[in-house]
Scaffold this active site. Structure first.
Site, PDB file in Angstrom:
ATOM      1  N   LYS A 186       0.862  -1.188   0.000  1.00  0.00           N
ATOM      2  CA  LYS A 186       0.000   0.000   0.000  1.00  0.00           C
ATOM      3  C   LYS A 186       0.894   1.232   0.000  1.00  0.00           C
ATOM      4  O   LYS A 186       2.035   1.157   0.448  1.00  0.00           O
ATOM      5  CB  LYS A 186      -0.899   0.013   1.254  1.00  0.00           C
ATOM      6  CG  LYS A 186      -2.135   0.869   1.108  1.00  0.00           C
ATOM      7  CD  LYS A 186      -3.228   0.164   0.338  1.00  0.00           C
ATOM      8  CE  LYS A 186      -4.357   1.110  -0.007  1.00  0.00           C
ATOM      9  NZ  LYS A 186      -5.495   0.394  -0.605  1.00  0.00           N
ATOM     10  N   ASP A 218      -6.910   4.282  -4.843  1.00  0.00           N
ATOM     11  CA  ASP A 218      -7.621   4.116  -3.565  1.00  0.00           C
ATOM     12  C   ASP A 218      -8.252   5.484  -3.312  1.00  0.00           C
ATOM     13  O   ASP A 218      -8.437   6.262  -4.274  1.00  0.00           O
ATOM     14  CB  ASP A 218      -6.651   3.706  -2.447  1.00  0.00           C
ATOM     15  CG  ASP A 218      -7.369   3.290  -1.156  1.00  0.00           C
ATOM     16  OD1 ASP A 218      -7.900   2.178  -1.102  1.00  0.00           O
ATOM     17  OD2 ASP A 218      -7.419   4.095  -0.202  1.00  0.00           O
TER      18      ASP A 218
HETATM   19  P1  NDP Z   1     -12.982   7.575  -3.189  1.00  0.00           P
HETATM   20  O1  NDP Z   1     -11.938   8.587  -2.913  1.00  0.00           O
HETATM   21  O2  NDP Z   1     -13.464   7.384  -4.573  1.00  0.00           O
HETATM   22  O3  NDP Z   1     -14.252   7.819  -2.248  1.00  0.00           O
HETATM   23  C1  NDP Z   1     -14.166   7.832  -0.865  1.00  0.00           C
HETATM   24  C2  NDP Z   1     -15.511   8.246  -0.345  1.00  0.00           C
HETATM   25  O4  NDP Z   1     -15.569   8.066   1.056  1.00  0.00           O
HETATM   26  C3  NDP Z   1     -15.787   9.712  -0.615  1.00  0.00           C
HETATM   27  O5  NDP Z   1     -17.149   9.873  -0.832  1.00  0.00           O
HETATM   28  C4  NDP Z   1     -15.359  10.354   0.700  1.00  0.00           C
HETATM   29  O6  NDP Z   1     -15.965  11.604   0.963  1.00  0.00           O
HETATM   30  C5  NDP Z   1     -15.903   9.330   1.660  1.00  0.00           C
HETATM   31  N1  NDP Z   1     -15.269   9.483   2.954  1.00  0.00           N
HETATM   32  C6  NDP Z   1     -13.961   9.542   3.240  1.00  0.00           C
HETATM   33  N2  NDP Z   1     -13.784   9.726   4.541  1.00  0.00           N
HETATM   34  C7  NDP Z   1     -15.029   9.803   5.075  1.00  0.00           C
HETATM   35  C8  NDP Z   1     -15.524   9.982   6.384  1.00  0.00           C
HETATM   36  N3  NDP Z   1     -14.687  10.139   7.416  1.00  0.00           N
HETATM   37  N4  NDP Z   1     -16.876   9.988   6.572  1.00  0.00           N
HETATM   38  C9  NDP Z   1     -17.727   9.833   5.520  1.00  0.00           C
HETATM   39  N5  NDP Z   1     -17.301   9.669   4.263  1.00  0.00           N
HETATM   40  C10 NDP Z   1     -15.973   9.645   4.056  1.00  0.00           C
HETATM   41  O7  NDP Z   1     -12.395   6.196  -2.607  1.00  0.00           O
HETATM   42  P2  NDP Z   1     -12.842   4.707  -2.946  1.00  0.00           P
HETATM   43  O8  NDP Z   1     -14.288   4.645  -3.202  1.00  0.00           O
HETATM   44  O9  NDP Z   1     -11.885   4.175  -3.937  1.00  0.00           O
HETATM   45  O10 NDP Z   1     -12.487   3.986  -1.570  1.00  0.00           O
HETATM   46  C11 NDP Z   1     -13.445   3.859  -0.513  1.00  0.00           C
HETATM   47  C12 NDP Z   1     -13.010   2.744   0.410  1.00  0.00           C
HETATM   48  O11 NDP Z   1     -12.900   1.519  -0.325  1.00  0.00           O
HETATM   49  C13 NDP Z   1     -11.638   2.932   1.077  1.00  0.00           C
HETATM   50  O12 NDP Z   1     -11.667   2.339   2.355  1.00  0.00           O
HETATM   51  C14 NDP Z   1     -10.708   2.124   0.173  1.00  0.00           C
HETATM   52  O13 NDP Z   1      -9.534   1.729   0.839  1.00  0.00           O
HETATM   53  C15 NDP Z   1     -11.618   0.945  -0.146  1.00  0.00           C
HETATM   54  N6  NDP Z   1     -11.255   0.184  -1.321  1.00  0.00           N
HETATM   55  C16 NDP Z   1     -11.178   0.768  -2.559  1.00  0.00           C
HETATM   56  C17 NDP Z   1     -10.879   0.010  -3.667  1.00  0.00           C
HETATM   57  C18 NDP Z   1     -10.904   0.583  -5.036  1.00  0.00           C
HETATM   58  O14 NDP Z   1     -10.802  -0.206  -6.002  1.00  0.00           O
HETATM   59  N7  NDP Z   1     -11.082   1.875  -5.225  1.00  0.00           N
HETATM   60  C19 NDP Z   1     -10.512  -1.427  -3.553  1.00  0.00           C
HETATM   61  C20 NDP Z   1     -10.720  -1.967  -2.228  1.00  0.00           C
HETATM   62  C21 NDP Z   1     -11.041  -1.172  -1.164  1.00  0.00           C
HETATM   63  P3  NDP Z   1     -15.105  12.948   0.822  1.00  0.00           P
HETATM   64  O15 NDP Z   1     -15.164  13.268  -0.638  1.00  0.00           O
HETATM   65  O16 NDP Z   1     -15.829  13.926   1.668  1.00  0.00           O
HETATM   66  O17 NDP Z   1     -13.715  12.691   1.328  1.00  0.00           O
END
Ligand code: NDP
Length: 450
Positions: free
Chosen positions: A125, A165
């Site tokens: 990571k 991510d």
């Molecule tokens: P993105 O950056 O596309 O989206 C993240 C989302 O989560 C945004 O809407 C963000 O809002 C929100 N968020 C972040 N922190 C908080 C918080 N404290 N409270 C509420 N909402 C929050 O990331 P991903 O969708 O790619 O990733 C989301 C999760 O999935 C992570 O844990 C990541 O590690 C996991 N993941 C992702 C993969 C992938 O292929 N993308 C693969 C496997 C796991 P804001 O815009 O306000 O920050």
């Protein structure tokens, strides 16, 4: 003190300032008792002591310039945790909260997730404490170029293949790929999640969200259920959340919530994925914009949540999909879900449920799809992207989606079979941890002491 307790105590002393990493270590190690007891070779070979220590940890300075000409400095990291099963693989996160503890927890989880996928990839990571919010395209590009300048000596298609991510999507991967190519003169599959124009795979964008719902579908099928007509609560509104909502709609369910760090949407008519994509993927806007475009949506700012609570989890639902970030469901949130009749929690985000929440799900006997199994679809399709790049071929969306479905079913089966073998058939967390761990541990032993 038994072997597992001794190793946890060692991590507690050595990594006292790394709470998320410690949490992830405990979550995995405390479920491994049956496998450790049945296989003395793991203790004899010091596998636990070795597996909690990254093979290599790179930390570097990233200096870049704003549009106004101001010089900024961030910290970049790549944690190459374990390469027993293949080249390092795992995402890059750009978020102001990024630190060593968060990246070590993510890298540690990635080892077992990648093993579960069955696709010969090691765990890693990386990322930076850079905050992309509010930055122009040109600033994002310059940051990505500066980041890659430092990362380049440590990655390669057979060495370490980063992906996206939080904060790193298709745009950032494009800039990172361009910088890699410029610096090395090699046009090769060194990153995944790439644009289709230069080696990306169809269905990679959708993979984590779709995969999570496929995993949940397998859990439901084991109880003779399906998604038709089921109301679901989803958190987050990024890559994982968007495609989780899309697949839920396709299977006849109704996702009614999404959130970001500043608030949540409740949309009783069902989240409109086209509107959500417009807001998040095209306009890079906040969820207030979704509420502007969608008359049925109700927006609640995070400042109105009860202290220590995430309001999404007060939504009555059949299934909950935490798809935002780590520790977004605590014990009180889990109790609220259970009190409202939730039957299934399936984790799209990494480690979204804290230890109290996990205990509540397992005690209640509801279906619980732990992150490292349920969100493995993203890394799995990343590996399929590597395979296509290596062979210079492109598979159709249907081909990749069908492989993804098979992989998610296999991961479910592996986790369920292992859980049953060790006497806790409902505990997929234990099943996933033991199944992934044994594969990595056996490979480490076979490869000698490193
Ligand atoms: P993105 O950056 O596309 O989206 C993240 C989302 O989560 C945004 O809407 C963000 O809002 C929100 N968020 C972040 N922190 C908080 C918080 N404290 N409270 C509420 N909402 C929050 O990331 P991903 O969708 O790619 O990733 C989301 C999760 O999935 C992570 O844990 C990541 O590690 C996991 N993941 C992702 C993969 C992938 O292929 N993308 C693969 C496997 C796991 P804001 O815009 O306000 O920050």
């Amino acid at each position: 003190m038994d072997y597992i307790a001794r190793v946890i105590s060692g991590v507690e002393q050595k990594c006292a300032t790394e709470p998320e990493f410690l949490q992830a270590c405990k979550e995995v190690l405390e479920t491994l008792h049956p496998a450790i007891d049945a296989n003395p070779k793991y203790e004899k070979n010091c596998i636990l002591e070795r597996i909690v220590e990254p093979e290599r940890l790179v930390r570097f300075r990233v200096t870049w310039t704003t549009d106004e000409g101001e010089i900024k400095v961030n910290t970049g990291y790549r944690i190459q945790f374990n390469s027993a099963l293949g080249p390092y693989k795992g995402g890059l996160r750009f978020h102001p909260s990024v630190n060593l503890s968060i990246l070590k927890f993510l890298g540690f989880e990635q080892i077992f997730k990648n093993a579960l996928s069955g696709l010969s990839i090691g765990g890693a990571k990386g990322g930076s404490d850079f905050d992309p919010k509010g930055r122009s395209d040109a600033e994002i590009m310059r940051f990505c170029q500066a980041f890659m300048t430092n990362l380049v000596p440590f990655i390669g298609p057979r060495v370490d293949v980063p992906a996206g991510d939080i904060g790193v999507g298709g745009r950032e991967i494009g800039y990172l790929f361009g910088a890699y190519k410029h610096l090395t003169r090699h046009y090769e599959g060194v990153l995944t999640g790439k644009n289709l124009l230069f080696g990306g795979s169809l269905a990679r964008t959708e993979a984590t969200g779709y995969g999570c719902v496929y995993f949940a579908e397998s859990m439901l099928a084991s109880r003779g259920e399906d998604f038709k007509g089921k109301v679901c609560a989803v958190s987050g509104s990024g890559n994982v959340a968007i495609y989780c909502c899309e697949k839920l709609h396709q299977l006849g369910a109704k996702p009614v919530t999404v959130s970001d760090s500043t608030g949540m949407i409740y949309d009783p008519e069902g989240i409109d994925v086209a509107v959500l994509r417009q807001v998040k993927e095209v306009e890079y806007a906040r969820l207030t914009r979704y509420a502007e475009l969608r008359p049925s949506a109700q927006y609640t700012p995070a400042s109105d949540y009860a202290p220590g609570r995430h309001k999404v989890w007060d939504t009555p639902c059949y299934a909950a999909f935490p798809c935002a970030t780590q520790n977004e469901v605590n014990g009180a949130d889990a109790q609220a879900l259970l009190a409202n009749g939730c039957q299934c929690v399936c984790e799209g985000a990494n480690m979204p449920s804290d230890m109290d929440a996990i205990k509540a799900y397992l005690d209640a006997g509801i279906m619980y799809g732990p992150a490292k199994a349920a969100n493995a679809g993203g890394v799995s399709v990343s590996q399929l992207e590597m395979a296509q790049n290596a062979n210079m071929v492109h598979w159709t969306f249907e081909d990749v989606d069908s492989k993804l479905k098979d992989i998610m079913r296999n991961i479910y089966q592996r986790s369920a079979t292992t859980a049953a073998k060790y006497g806790q058939p409902n505990n997929l967390l234990m099943g996933a941890n033991i199944s992934g761990f044994c594969e990595v541990a056996d490979a480490m032993i076979a490869q000698g002491q490193y």
